[in-house]
Structure formats: structure tokens, C-alpha cells
Design an enzyme around this catalytic site. Structure first.
Site, mmCIF file in Angstrom:
data_model
loop_
_atom_site.group_PDB
_atom_site.id
_atom_site.type_symbol
_atom_site.label_atom_id
_atom_site.label_comp_id
_atom_site.label_asym_id
_atom_site.label_seq_id
_atom_site.Cartn_x
_atom_site.Cartn_y
_atom_site.Cartn_z
ATOM 1 N N ARG A 224 0.838 -1.332 -0.064
ATOM 2 C CA ARG A 224 -0.056 0.017 -0.108
ATOM 3 C C ARG A 224 0.954 1.146 -0.007
ATOM 4 O O ARG A 224 0.707 2.237 -0.637
ATOM 5 C CB ARG A 224 -0.994 -0.041 1.223
ATOM 6 C CG ARG A 224 -1.927 1.162 1.260
ATOM 7 C CD ARG A 224 -2.544 1.193 2.368
ATOM 8 N NE ARG A 224 -2.073 1.215 3.709
ATOM 9 C CZ ARG A 224 -1.976 0.464 4.689
ATOM 10 N NH1 ARG A 224 -2.630 -0.690 4.436
ATOM 11 N NH2 ARG A 224 -1.142 0.749 5.741
ATOM 12 N N GLU B 190 0.574 -10.726 13.464
ATOM 13 C CA GLU B 190 0.107 -11.526 14.765
ATOM 14 C C GLU B 190 1.330 -11.908 15.577
ATOM 15 O O GLU B 190 1.436 -11.976 16.644
ATOM 16 C CB GLU B 190 -0.793 -12.392 14.703
ATOM 17 C CG GLU B 190 -2.192 -12.061 14.070
ATOM 18 C CD GLU B 190 -2.200 -11.372 12.693
ATOM 19 O OE1 GLU B 190 -1.409 -11.647 12.051
ATOM 20 O OE2 GLU B 190 -3.243 -10.564 12.477
#
Length: 578
Positions: A403, A478
């Protein structure tokens, strides 16, 4: 064995003729007995069926088709588990406000509620995710139901988004009376939207033209208003932030683009214009803790993007392009109060940061494990691909790198739902919708695994899509959160699987790349495979040690008040001070 016939005057035939009349030339689907009459009549009408490996992917593809074409995306899924599989795709289209029609079937009416195969109340499942959900049990009511469903999907009179229609299979085979096949239901007149209220236009002009530090943020509703948006930025001298919903609408070269200064400009702006964009978690819910005392001007073609979380000092419910034209006309020769020095300073800092990023990406050091940095992959892709490449970014950690580092005139990602796994299905639909353009799927290894089998779909339909998997052997965000927050990693490591071997097994071009210096040649070979008429996959092994901006932001551990740690702290301070 006697098999019921599906005639040209059947409900299934009516569905196919309706879709063809509405300009639908392809349907994304997975076969099943409860929808076979529709399936065969679509083929008879010359509508191409892109048959997929999972119903979720069918809806993802319809979603991407709608986003890229500005029209209706259609998915056809069978009953029971076909519909339940499709629900994640429906949820993503619901949040993204994508106009998708999902068609299904049910058991024959005489077998309903008796324990028939795949006998389920689909509408009860999908109603919260759709703008319209109906089971049509009377053949003569089918055409009006389809017409209403498509109108709702396209946002005619409300918020656009997915719709659902299912039909018992005996109804699909039943005859439809010619008397109810009214021409206006096949080819309705174009929907009209009321023009912007002139008093509201004048209020918006007064707020915007008196602003010293105006900021414009675009979203879904701005996609058809690119020229008008650029004209407003030029006239007002405002600075501009895009979002994933509208990336590429304003060229990177435009002096108003200040994407690298997102945090600073959100704090400094005194007026914020949202153009077809919700103030959701990606924009801190419009909170004064992040946007300070800025006033808002809201422009949207549906109420959901007009007054969520923050009301505007001026609000225009109208087609965004028409609203912007009205603003410019009402402003006339009035000189804006924009502080041009402020705007130019932000642009200068943006350019400096962007240039530095480019330099550091190409030289990003390997991890302690010797594996390459993800930014080396991004840099190599930037170098090799044309500027009009359609970019689909997918994943958690790698999405964050893509992004920031991959420019795109046309861009898709998992959206506000964070629905990872869309990458390969979105890429297949994009390559079909945008022939002649390169299509890149930049995905993490975890997200790729959700719909990896859709490479088979790409092979069978000879879809020239390039899938680049950043393989770090983990759910990296995570893992980092567990290490830093809990001091222990549990259930978030993956293996460094050989995705290139999977691609080759399915008939695609596949290569595994482990050294940065090998990337340019591998990309060139993959592009050559696309030119030969099929998909290609590069499985690029990268270090899991590289921390993306999202991994550093606190997004993974879900703060209480705001999605990012810095915003959460600011929100807590603001609430305490209040």
C-alpha cells in the site's frame, strides 16, 4: 430416467435474458443441481461463465468486476453450502458498498421443509448483508424481483451494495407468462438523481473558500468524479488524501497529493471535505482527538457516506461529480483563503519522504535470517511493471508494504472489512475486466492460501494475471503482536511452503525466488508467461523480521477507543480533557 426440460419460456431463460439486456457479459459461478437450469440458459444466451473453485471466490470476482467496470457484478452459487460459502464475499461487498447480484436456487417447492437436500432459508442468512434478499416462488413475479434487486444493488434510492435472489428449481423450470415480460423491466430508463440543493452548495462554498488549511479525502463515491475532483483541488489549492476506495483518482504528480504526510495533515486541517467517503476506523471516525477543531463538509450520493460519526457544516446529498461542478460554478471568481505556503510545505515534505522511501526500498537490508526484505520485492515490481498496471494488494503485513510502496492508477485491496484472501479472485476478475493491461496481485502467503486454488480457474480460463506471493512463513503481524504483548508465539507460524510448485501443478508458470538479485529476471519470465496467455506466480521468500507500518501501529492488538495506538492515546487524552 426422465429429466425436466428447461425451455426458452422458462424462468431460468428469463433470468439469462434479463442479465443480457442489462449488459452482463460474464457471471462468476460454481455449479450445482439447484441452479443448473439458470447455468445452462446463461450459456445459451452467450453469457460467459467463469467457473470457480469456491463460492466465496465467485462473489469476490463479481465484487472486483463491479468496482472496475462501474457496473453490476453477478455471481451464481448453488443452494445450502454454496450460499453459506458465499457469505464472506457478501459481507465484504456489503462493507465496500459494491453492486453485486448473487443468484441461487432452492429445492422444489413440494420438497420444502421436509428435509430435502440443501433445504435452507437462505434469505434469513444473507438479509443482514444485503440491500435486498428474496426467494421468488411465483414465476410471473421473477422479473419484477430482479429489476428491484438490481436497482437496490446500484444504489438507486439508497446505499449501493450486494443483493440476493434465489428461486426454487421447479420454478426455474416453470413457464413465465409473456404478459408479465414488460419491456421496461428489461431496459428501464436511466435512473436520475436530484441535483444538489443550491443553498447547501452555497454553504459548502462559504466553508471551503474561507478555509486556510483545506483537506479533501475521497472514497468510493468519488470514483466517477476524477476530473471534477482535480478541478476542485486546482481551484481551491487544497491538499488531498486518497484512500483504498479511490486510489489513483488523482495523479501522484498533482501538487495537492500529500499521502506521505497523512498524520500531520489530518491534525493541521481546519476544513475537511469528504467526498463519497465514510469516516470509519481508517479515518479515526473523524474524531476531534485526531482532526482537532476542523469543520467538515460532507458530499455523497448516499446517506451512509454523508453523516456517519461527524456531521458537516455543509452536507450535499448528490452525485459527487455534479456536486463538485456546482461548487465550482457557485464559487465563480471568488479567491480561496487557502494558505498556499502551508500546502506547498506539506507537498515538499511528501515528495522528500516519498523519494527517501524509494531509495531505501531498493537497498532494504536482509533480515538476520538472511532472507530478503519485502521492500526489495516492491522495488523490483515498481521497476518492471508499467504505470497503468492494475494492482491488487492482499494480506496483513505485506499489504502494508504494498500500500505504501506500490503506486497504482487502479487499485483494489481487502477494504474496510479487512477481508484477506481476496487477492487472487480479485486479480482474475481484474484481468478479465481490463484486457490489455497488466494485473498484479501482491499478496502475503497467509492470505494467498485462502483462495490459492483459484489459480486453477485462471489457468482454465487463460487469465493473464501475475501473482507475487511474499512468503515469510507466518502471520507476521500477529507473530509480532504475540511476541511484544504476550511474550509467546502460539499458532501463528506457517511453513515456507513452495507455492511455485503448487502453481506449476495447476498448469501456471511458477518460480520460487530466494535472492533479490534474481528478481528482475524472474519477473521478466513471469511477464512473458502472461503474454503467452496464462497466469504466472512468483513465490518470493522474504524475512518475517521486517516490521510493516501496520505492525508498528498497534492495529493488531485492537486498542479500546481507536484502531491505532497513537490515535487511541490521543482519544483518551481528549476525552479526559473534556
Amino acid at each position: 430416467m426422465s429429466t425436466p426440460t428447461v425451455t426458452e419460456d422458462s424462468a431460468a431463460a428469463l433470468i439469462a435474458r434479463f442479465l443480457k439486456a442489462r449488459g452482463v457479459d460474464r457471471v462468476f459461478a460454481l455449479c450445482g443441481g439447484h441452479i443448473m437450469p439458470t447455468w445452462m440458459r446463461l450459456d445459451a444466451e452467450g453469457i460467459r461463465i467463469i467457473d470457480v473453485r469456491d463460492e466465496r471466490a465467485a462473489v469476490y470476482m463479481a465484487h472486483a468486476h463491479a468496482e472496475l467496470t462501474g457496473g453490476l457484478g453477478v455471481a451464481l452459487v448453488t443452494a445450502g453450502p454454496g450460499v453459506t460459502n458465499a457469505m464472506t464475499g457478501l459481507a465484504n461487498a456489503h462493507v465496500a458498498r459494491a453492486p453485486v447480484l448473487v443468484l441461487s436456487g432452492t429445492p422444489p417447492r413440494a420438497q420444502e421443509h421436509r428435509g430435502a437436500l440443501q433445504d435452507m432459508n437462505h434469505c434469513a442468512f444473507v438479509a443482514p448483508l444485503t440491500r435486498f434478499a428474496r426467494t421468488v416462488r411465483e414465476p410471473d413475479l421473477l422479473l419484477s424481483a430482479l429489476d428491484e434487486a438490481v436497482a437496490r444493488a446500484l444504489g438507486q434510492g439508497g446505499e449501493p451494495g450486494p443483493v440476493f435472489v434465489d428461486v426454487p428449481v421447479d420454478v426455474l423450470r416453470a413457464r413465465v407468462s409473456p404478459a408479465v415480460q414488460l419491456p421496461e423491466l428489461f431496459n428501464p430508463p436511466p435512473a436520475t438523481v436530484a441535483g444538489p440543493d443550491q443553498a447547501a452548495v452555497q454553504r459548502a462554498v462559504d466553508v471551503l473558500w474561507s478555509a486556510k488549511r483545506p483537506l479533501v479525502i475521497s472514497g468510493r463515491g468519488a470514483r466517477r468524479a476524477g476530473p471534477e475532483l482535480v478541478a476542485l483541488l486546482d481551484r481551491l489549492g487544497a491538499v488531498y488524501l486518497d484512500t483504498g476506495e479511490s486510489r489513483g483518482l488523482v495523479p501522484e504528480s498533482h501538487p495537492g497529493v500529500v499521502a506521505a504526510m497523512r498524520g500531520a495533515v489530518m491534525q493541521q486541517a481546519d476544513v475537511v471535505l469528504t467526498l463519497g467517503r465514510r469516516l470509519d476506523f481508517q479515518l479515526a471516525y473523524g474524531s476531534p482527538a485526531v482532526f482537532g477543531q476542523a469543520r467538515f463538509v460532507r458530499i455523497a450520493d448516499c446517506a451512509a457516506e454523508l453523516r456517519d460519526n461527524r456531521r458537516g457544516a455543509a452536507e450535499l446529498l448528490a452525485d459527487p461529480a455534479e456536486a463538485l461542478r456546482a461548487l465550482l460554478q457557485a464559487a465563480g471568481e471568488r479567491a480561496p483563503a487557502t494558505d498556499r505556503v502551508w500546502a506547498a510545505g506539506l507537498r515538499e515534505q511528501h515528495v522528500a519522504r516519498s523519494t527517501k522511501l524509494l531509495q531505501t526500498m531498493a537497498a532494504a537490508p536482509a533480515g538476520r535470517d538472511g532472507r530478503m526484505h519485502p521492500n526489495r520485492v516492491i522495488a523490483a515490481l515498481r521497476e518492471a511493471l508499467p504505470t497503468d498496471t492494475v494492482v491488487v494488494a492482499d494480506g496483513g503485513d505485506f499489504l502494508s508494504f504494498a500500500r505504501v510502496g506500490l503506486p497504482a492508477d487502479t487499485y483494489l485491496d481487502p477494504g474496510s472489512l479487512g477481508c484477506i484472501g481476496v487477492g487472487t479472485p480479485f486479480g482474475v476478475a481484474a484481468a478479465l475486466a481490463c484486457p490489455g493491461r497488466r494485473v498484479l496481485v501482491a499478496t502475503g502467503d497467509g492470505s494467498f492460501g485462502f483462495n490459492a486454488m483459484e489459480l486453477d480457474t485462471a489457468v482454465r480460463h487463460r487469465v493473464p494475471v501475475l501473482v507475487v506471493v511474499a512468503n515469510n512463513g507466518s502471520w507476521a503481524i500477529e507473530v509480532r503482536d504475540q511476541q511484544e504483548t504476550h511474550g509467546k508465539v502460539v499458532g501463528t507460524h506457517l511453513q515456507f511452503a513452495d507455492h511455485a510448485m503448487l502453481a506449476r501443478a495447476l498448469g501456471a508458470h511458477g518460480e520460487r525466488v530466494e535472492r533479490a538479485e534474481d528478481l528482475p529476471a524472474a519477473i521478466a519470465r513471469a511477464l512473458a508467461a502472461l503474454d503467452a496467455g496464462g497466469p504466472a506466480l512468483l513465490d518470493v521468500v522474504v524475512t518475517p523480521e521486517a516490521a510493516s507500518s501496520d505492525a508498528k501501529s498497534g492495529l493488531a492488538w485492537v486498542p479500546d477507543l481507536q484502531p491505532l495506538a497513537a490515535w487511541d492515546e490521543a482519544e483518551a487524552r481528549w476525552r479526559a480533557a473534556s
